[in-house]
Structure formats: structure tokens, C-alpha cells
Design a protein around this motif. Structure first.
Motif, PDB file in Angstrom:
ATOM      1  N   LYS A   1       0.809  -1.217   0.000  1.00  0.00           N
ATOM      2  CA  LYS A   1       0.000   0.000   0.000  1.00  0.00           C
ATOM      3  C   LYS A   1       0.850   1.279   0.000  1.00  0.00           C
ATOM      4  N   GLY A   2       1.942   1.244   0.748  1.00  0.00           N
ATOM      5  CA  GLY A   2       2.755   2.449   0.884  1.00  0.00           C
ATOM      6  C   GLY A   2       3.227   3.007  -0.442  1.00  0.00           C
ATOM      7  N   GLY A   3       3.723   2.142  -1.327  1.00  0.00           N
ATOM      8  CA  GLY A   3       4.211   2.597  -2.626  1.00  0.00           C
ATOM      9  C   GLY A   3       3.111   3.192  -3.482  1.00  0.00           C
TER      10      GLY A   3
ATOM     11  N   PRO B   1      -6.441   4.086 -17.517  1.00  0.00           N
ATOM     12  CA  PRO B   1      -6.153   5.280 -18.333  1.00  0.00           C
ATOM     13  C   PRO B   1      -5.835   4.931 -19.786  1.00  0.00           C
ATOM     14  N   GLU B   2      -6.161   5.857 -20.662  1.00  0.00           N
ATOM     15  CA  GLU B   2      -5.830   5.672 -22.070  1.00  0.00           C
ATOM     16  C   GLU B   2      -4.340   5.935 -22.268  1.00  0.00           C
ATOM     17  N   PRO B   3      -3.771   5.398 -23.362  1.00  0.00           N
ATOM     18  CA  PRO B   3      -2.333   5.626 -23.618  1.00  0.00           C
ATOM     19  C   PRO B   3      -1.999   7.124 -23.669  1.00  0.00           C
ATOM     20  N   GLY B   4      -0.993   7.513 -22.910  1.00  0.00           N
ATOM     21  CA  GLY B   4      -0.555   8.896 -22.892  1.00  0.00           C
ATOM     22  C   GLY B   4      -1.398   9.816 -22.039  1.00  0.00           C
ATOM     23  N   GLN B   5      -2.402   9.281 -21.340  1.00  0.00           N
ATOM     24  CA  GLN B   5      -3.268  10.124 -20.511  1.00  0.00           C
ATOM     25  C   GLN B   5      -2.479  10.695 -19.341  1.00  0.00           C
ATOM     26  N   PRO B   6      -2.577  12.012 -19.102  1.00  0.00           N
ATOM     27  CA  PRO B   6      -1.859  12.619 -17.975  1.00  0.00           C
ATOM     28  C   PRO B   6      -2.295  12.003 -16.645  1.00  0.00           C
ATOM     29  N   GLY B   7      -1.323  11.770 -15.787  1.00  0.00           N
ATOM     30  CA  GLY B   7      -1.631  11.220 -14.470  1.00  0.00           C
ATOM     31  C   GLY B   7      -1.897   9.725 -14.471  1.00  0.00           C
ATOM     32  N   ALA B   8      -1.578   9.047 -15.568  1.00  0.00           N
ATOM     33  CA  ALA B   8      -1.855   7.606 -15.686  1.00  0.00           C
ATOM     34  C   ALA B   8      -1.260   6.778 -14.539  1.00  0.00           C
ATOM     35  N   PRO B   9       0.004   7.042 -14.127  1.00  0.00           N
ATOM     36  CA  PRO B   9       0.556   6.245 -13.017  1.00  0.00           C
ATOM     37  C   PRO B   9      -0.264   6.376 -11.735  1.00  0.00           C
TER      38      PRO B   9
ATOM     39  N   ARG C   1      -5.290   0.108  -8.143  1.00  0.00           N
ATOM     40  CA  ARG C   1      -4.771  -1.018  -7.369  1.00  0.00           C
ATOM     41  C   ARG C   1      -5.161  -0.913  -5.896  1.00  0.00           C
ATOM     42  N   LEU C   2      -5.171   0.293  -5.337  1.00  0.00           N
ATOM     43  CA  LEU C   2      -5.582   0.476  -3.945  1.00  0.00           C
ATOM     44  C   LEU C   2      -7.046   0.078  -3.741  1.00  0.00           C
ATOM     45  N   LEU C   3      -7.893   0.426  -4.719  1.00  0.00           N
ATOM     46  CA  LEU C   3      -9.303   0.031  -4.625  1.00  0.00           C
ATOM     47  C   LEU C   3      -9.444  -1.489  -4.707  1.00  0.00           C
ATOM     48  N   GLU C   4      -8.650  -2.111  -5.576  1.00  0.00           N
ATOM     49  CA  GLU C   4      -8.660  -3.568  -5.669  1.00  0.00           C
ATOM     50  C   GLU C   4      -8.225  -4.193  -4.348  1.00  0.00           C
ATOM     51  N   MET C   5      -7.238  -3.585  -3.725  1.00  0.00           N
ATOM     52  CA  MET C   5      -6.753  -4.097  -2.442  1.00  0.00           C
ATOM     53  C   MET C   5      -7.816  -3.981  -1.357  1.00  0.00           C
ATOM     54  N   GLU C   6      -8.607  -2.908  -1.399  1.00  0.00           N
ATOM     55  CA  GLU C   6      -9.714  -2.773  -0.443  1.00  0.00           C
ATOM     56  C   GLU C   6     -10.704  -3.921  -0.612  1.00  0.00           C
ATOM     57  N   ASP C   7     -11.023  -4.234  -1.868  1.00  0.00           N
ATOM     58  CA  ASP C   7     -11.946  -5.340  -2.139  1.00  0.00           C
ATOM     59  C   ASP C   7     -11.349  -6.668  -1.665  1.00  0.00           C
ATOM     60  N   GLU C   8     -10.059  -6.862  -1.934  1.00  0.00           N
ATOM     61  CA  GLU C   8      -9.383  -8.089  -1.512  1.00  0.00           C
ATOM     62  C   GLU C   8      -9.389  -8.221   0.012  1.00  0.00           C
ATOM     63  N   ALA C   9      -9.157  -7.098   0.692  1.00  0.00           N
ATOM     64  CA  ALA C   9      -9.134  -7.108   2.158  1.00  0.00           C
ATOM     65  C   ALA C   9     -10.510  -7.445   2.723  1.00  0.00           C
ATOM     66  N   GLU C  10     -11.550  -6.873   2.112  1.00  0.00           N
ATOM     67  CA  GLU C  10     -12.909  -7.140   2.580  1.00  0.00           C
ATOM     68  C   GLU C  10     -13.263  -8.612   2.388  1.00  0.00           C
ATOM     69  N   ALA C  11     -12.925  -9.168   1.213  1.00  0.00           N
ATOM     70  CA  ALA C  11     -13.229 -10.572   0.934  1.00  0.00           C
ATOM     71  C   ALA C  11     -12.420 -11.494   1.836  1.00  0.00           C
ATOM     72  N   ARG C  12     -11.142 -11.141   2.043  1.00  0.00           N
ATOM     73  CA  ARG C  12     -10.283 -11.985   2.890  1.00  0.00           C
ATOM     74  C   ARG C  12     -10.755 -11.970   4.337  1.00  0.00           C
ATOM     75  N   LEU C  13     -11.203 -10.802   4.815  1.00  0.00           N
ATOM     76  CA  LEU C  13     -11.710 -10.702   6.177  1.00  0.00           C
ATOM     77  C   LEU C  13     -12.957 -11.573   6.352  1.00  0.00           C
ATOM     78  N   ALA C  14     -13.849 -11.520   5.366  1.00  0.00           N
ATOM     79  CA  ALA C  14     -15.070 -12.328   5.451  1.00  0.00           C
ATOM     80  C   ALA C  14     -14.721 -13.816   5.480  1.00  0.00           C
ATOM     81  N   ASP C  15     -13.786 -14.222   4.623  1.00  0.00           N
ATOM     82  CA  ASP C  15     -13.362 -15.629   4.598  1.00  0.00           C
ATOM     83  C   ASP C  15     -12.704 -16.020   5.917  1.00  0.00           C
ATOM     84  N   HIS C  16     -11.864 -15.126   6.429  1.00  0.00           N
ATOM     85  CA  HIS C  16     -11.150 -15.397   7.680  1.00  0.00           C
ATOM     86  C   HIS C  16     -12.122 -15.558   8.843  1.00  0.00           C
ATOM     87  N   GLU C  17     -13.059 -14.642   8.955  1.00  0.00           N
ATOM     88  CA  GLU C  17     -14.012 -14.703  10.062  1.00  0.00           C
ATOM     89  C   GLU C  17     -14.887 -15.951   9.967  1.00  0.00           C
TER      90      GLU C  17
END
Length: 256
Positions: free
Chosen positions: A73-75, A169-177, A184-200
Motif C-alpha cells: 500500500k505504501g508505494g 487510463p488511455e495511452p498517454g493520458q496525464p496522471g496515468a501512473p 490497485r488500492l481500490l482492488e486491495m480494499e476489495d481483496e481485504a474485505e473478501a479476505r476478512l469475510a473468509d477469515h471470520e
């Protein structure tokens, strides 16, 4: 001086006989019951230890998942800060889409749980031989619920695809990175929510299994105590000749 307890002495005699008599020609046949009881105790304890280890492993795996998320997440967060304006612009456009997706995912989870409960209910109705007409109605409802769940699942998949497209983002779109890091952070939120549900869910399942096995261990230990008691009674009744067992006989003669 108060008299000794007959039950306590018989149990002590059986416990000592377990160590003294195996393999000897005068060993009572009731020793076989003790062997079987001991095997049952060992088996139940091994099963319990395995479940407890599985629970520890599951918890360790979940903690490692959280730690890995924090490392990654930090990066991404640093990149998002660098391209904050571009990320904010995209986030504003997908805000409502994300909210709808979160709602539909919750509805899908609820529908899946309801389906499992209904399947169990029908199984119980069949086992208890309830009114066939009521069972047919329940089966019809089950089919309807399955279709509704499938439609809801397709809707969730469609929303996920639309969100992924909007955050790519489209190729060459400003701010793409920054946009990709935000995605990716939003995907990680979804992964965390699903993993928590499975864990519990898994921890609750293991906790219930452990509680059941603890009862079985206690029952097996109680049966072993009974087997040792019966062995003690056999030894006393036969007054089996043994230097360490013999002192119990006169004490039992006087016991209450």
C-alpha cells in the motif's frame, strides 16, 4: 479416623493395575476396554490438536496477508499523492459506480447465504418427512432464488468490468501512473474485505469444531475413567496377586 472412599480406592487400583498387569497371564479381560478407551482419548486429542493448529495457521496467514497489504500500500499511496489532481478527477467520476457496486456485492453475499439456508431447510424437511406440498413450494422458491442470484452475480460482474474500464487510463493520458495506483488500492480494499469475510467465517467454523471436539475429548476421558474403575473392580474381585496391588485389598475391605 474416617474410612477411605471405596470409589477412590477402586479407581486408584485400576489405574495402578493398568501399569502393572499388561502382558501378564493374570491380566483381566477388562484391560481390553481400557486399551480401547485410551486409543479413543488419544485419537480425539490428536484431532483437537490438529484443529487448534489449523486455527493458528489460519490466523497467521491472515496476519501475513494484512502485513503484505501494508507493504504494498505504501508505494501506491505515494504515487497517488504525486498525481492527486488526476486521481481526484477520476475518483469523482466513478464514485457513484463504486457505491452501486458495493451495494450489489452486499446483496449478492446476502443472497448466497439465504440460498445455503434454504437448501439446508429443504434437506431437513425431507429428512423429517414433512408435507410433500410444502417441500415442493420450498423447491420452487429455491429455483427462483438461484435465478435471482445468477442475475445479481452477472450484474456485479458487469459493474466490476465498468469500474475497471473507467479506472484504466488511455495511452498517454496525464496522471496515468496515479490512476493505476489508485485502481490497485481500490482492488486491495476489495481483496481485504473478501479476505476478512473468509477469515471470520473460517475461524467461526474452526471454533465450533473445536468446541465439539472438546466435548468429545471430555466424553472419551470420562469413558477411560469408567474403564479404569471397572478394571479396578475386576482386580479387587479376583484379588490378583501383585506386590503393589495387594495392599489395596484390605483397605478396600474396610472402605465405605
Amino acid at each position: 479416623m474416617p474410612k477411605e472412599s471405596y470409589n477412590d480406592l477402586i479407581f486408584q487400583l485400576g489405574d495402578l493395575a493398568r501399569d502393572r498387569l499388561p502382558g501378564k497371564p493374570n491380566c483381566p479381560r477388562s484391560m481390553d476396554r481400557v486399551y480401547r478407551a485410551e486409543e479413543a482419548v488419544v485419537a480425539r486429542r490428536d484431532e483437537l490438536a490438529a484443529l487448534e493448529q489449523e486455527m493458528n495457521d489460519e490466523d497467521a496467514a491472515y496476519q501475513e496477508f494484512l502485513a503484505e497489504q501494508e507493504r504494498e500500500k505504501g508505494g501506491h499511496q505515494a504515487i497517488v499523492r504525486k498525481w492527486k489532481k488526476a486521481v481526484d478527477a477520476i475518483d469523482g467520476k466513478v464514485k457513484d459506480l463504486r457505491k452501486t457496486l458495493a451495494t450489489r456485492r452486499a446483496e449478492l453475499r446476502y443472497a448466497q447465504d439465504a440460498l445455503v439456508k434454504l437448501e439446508k431447510k429443504i434437506s431437513d424437511m425431507e429428512l423429517t418427512r414433512q408435507d410433500p406440498a410444502k417441500i415442493d413450494i420450498a423447491r420452487t422458491n429455491l429455483k427462483k432464488n438461484r435465478l435471482a442470484q445468477m442475475r445479481l452475480g452477472r450484474e456485479v460482474e458487469d459493474l466490476e468490468e465498468r469500474l475497471a474500464t473507467a479506472l484504466t487510463p488511455e495511452p498517454g493520458q496525464p496522471g496515468a501512473p496515479g490512476i493505476l495506483a489508485h485502481k490497485r488500492l481500490l482492488e486491495m480494499e476489495d481483496e481485504a474485505e473478501a479476505r476478512l469475510a473468509d477469515h471470520e467465517a473460517r475461524m467461526a467454523e474452526l471454533d465450533q469444531s473445536i468446541a465439539t471436539l472438546e466435548e468429545q475429548v471430555k466424553a472419551a476421558e470420562d469413558y477411560l475413567d469408567q474403564a479404569l474403575f471397572l478394571l479396578g473392580e475386576d482386580v479387587y474381585a479376583q484379588r490378583i496377586a501383585d506386590a503393589q496391588l495387594a495392599p489395596f485389598y484390605p483397605r478396600l475391605d474396610r472402605a465405605e
